[in-house]
Design a protein around this motif. Structure first.
Motif, PDB file in Angstrom:
ATOM      1  N   LEU A 259     -33.796   5.655 -33.672  1.00 29.00           N
ATOM      2  CA  LEU A 259     -33.242   5.562 -32.321  1.00 29.00           C
ATOM      3  C   LEU A 259     -31.736   5.834 -32.322  1.00 29.00           C
ATOM      4  N   ALA A 263     -29.981   8.862 -30.346  1.00 29.54           N
ATOM      5  CA  ALA A 263     -28.888   8.566 -29.427  1.00 29.54           C
ATOM      6  C   ALA A 263     -27.650   9.378 -29.792  1.00 29.54           C
ATOM      7  N   GLY A 306     -37.344   9.399 -28.156  1.00 28.34           N
ATOM      8  CA  GLY A 306     -37.313   7.949 -28.337  1.00 28.34           C
ATOM      9  C   GLY A 306     -38.702   7.343 -28.366  1.00 28.34           C
TER      10      GLY A 306
END
Length: 324
Positions: A259, A263, A306
């Motif tokens: 993640l 990001a 995600g």
């Protein structure tokens, strides 16, 4: 134990110089708010103390983050500590010049109107060049951070790179605008050389406090976003660690790592998008169809990636092996 005592215990081993500097700028931030309430003077349509306020906020966040990052270095910590002290001195000296010009109701950046204004801006330019070099060396050092939680380690690395990109984007503001270049060609002089607004002159309508143009492109936006990637990615890693107590899927460090990497890619994509938008002379509050489409694709890509990262079986350790 009080919250303040707990915070003091956690930060006791952080780099002292930058930590104290961050605290000082936090206090200065409050003083700038008070100054804006008392002193109603403006410069190019903005409160004269708005720029010192923004610089103080950024300085506080910047040095608070570096005071933590230096402690994560298994190597070069002594050198990094010295270099961080150099950052403190340079930024503080530049800030004094920003405040000095604000008190005179004079622009601190791009100002070539008088010999004193030009000297101040040239001095600040030299300081920024040194700050850029020191920040680059520290960013390289951060690539060697070692922490038990790999999500945090990669958040620090990616955040440092994004911060370096953000600082570098400031160079886009330093070139003369077409109007300024025409004036230089005609007369050899221009009161201002460089601008943050694209397509229009600086000083038009802007967002409250931030001042970002609402009628044209504004290069301060990607500069700001990139610079504070230094905080955004580590804060995400921290949030994922906190949420792991409630959501079992996040207890797998590989999931948190995935993640953070997603990001980081998404943040870089947004930074590129905002830079592209600004360079086209387009206001942040009035995106066209191309900008909206690109933003929608970016969000969709991040969301899809995600979901895959979270749903992939924990036994799949390919990503873990690839980033060791």
């Amino acid at each position: 134990m009080t919250i303040l005592t707990d915070l003091q215990d956690r930060t006791r081993t952080w780099h002292r110089g930058s930590y104290r500097c961050a605290q000082v700028f936090a206090v200065i931030t409050a003083l700038c708010v008070l100054a804006m309430l008392i002193d109603q003077r403006t410069l190019e349509g903005a409160p004269i103390w708005a720029k010192p306020f923004k610089f103080a906020v950024s300085g506080s966040l910047y040095f608070f983050t570096w005071s933590w990052l230096v402690t994560l270095l298994p190597k070069f910590r002594r050198t990094a500590s010295v270099l961080t002290n150099v950052l403190v001195v340079i930024f503080s000296a530049e800030y004094v010049l920003v405040v000095f010009q604000a008190a005179r109701v004079r622009a601190s950046h791009f100002n070539n109107a008088t010999p004193l204004d030009n000297t101040i801006f040239q001095t600040m330019g030299g300081m920024i060049a040194v700050l850029w070099m020191v920040n680059l060396v520290l960013t390289v050092a951060v690539m060697f951070v070692k922490v038990p939680d790999r999500a945090t380690g990669w958040a620090a690395r990616i955040g440092a790179v994004l911060g370096m990109i953000g600082i570098s984007l400031a160079t886009l503001m330093s070139s003369p605008t077409p109007d300024q270049q025409a004036l230089l060609d005609a007369t050899g002089q221009s009161a201002m050389i460089g601008a943050h607004t694209v397509g229009l002159s600086d000083g038009g309508p802007g967002l409250p406090i931030l001042g970002w143009s609402t009628v044209g492109g504004d290069l301060r936006i990607p500069h700001f976003l990139g610079l504070h990637g230094l905080q955004a990615l580590p804060l995400l890693a921290l949030a994922l660690g906190v949420l792991a107590a409630r959501y079992p899927r996040l207890r797998d460090d590989v999931v948190r790592l995935r993640l953070v990497l997603i990001a980081g890619v998404g943040y870089a994509g947004l930074l590129a998008l905002l830079t592209w938008q600004a360079l086209r002379g387009q206001s942040i509050v009035a995106p066209d169809g191309q900008t909206l489409a690109a933003f929608a694709l970016l969000i969709a890509g991040i969301a899809f990636s995600g979901l895959i990262a979270i749903r992939r079986p924990a036994k799949d350790r390919e990503l873990e092996a690839s980033v060791r």
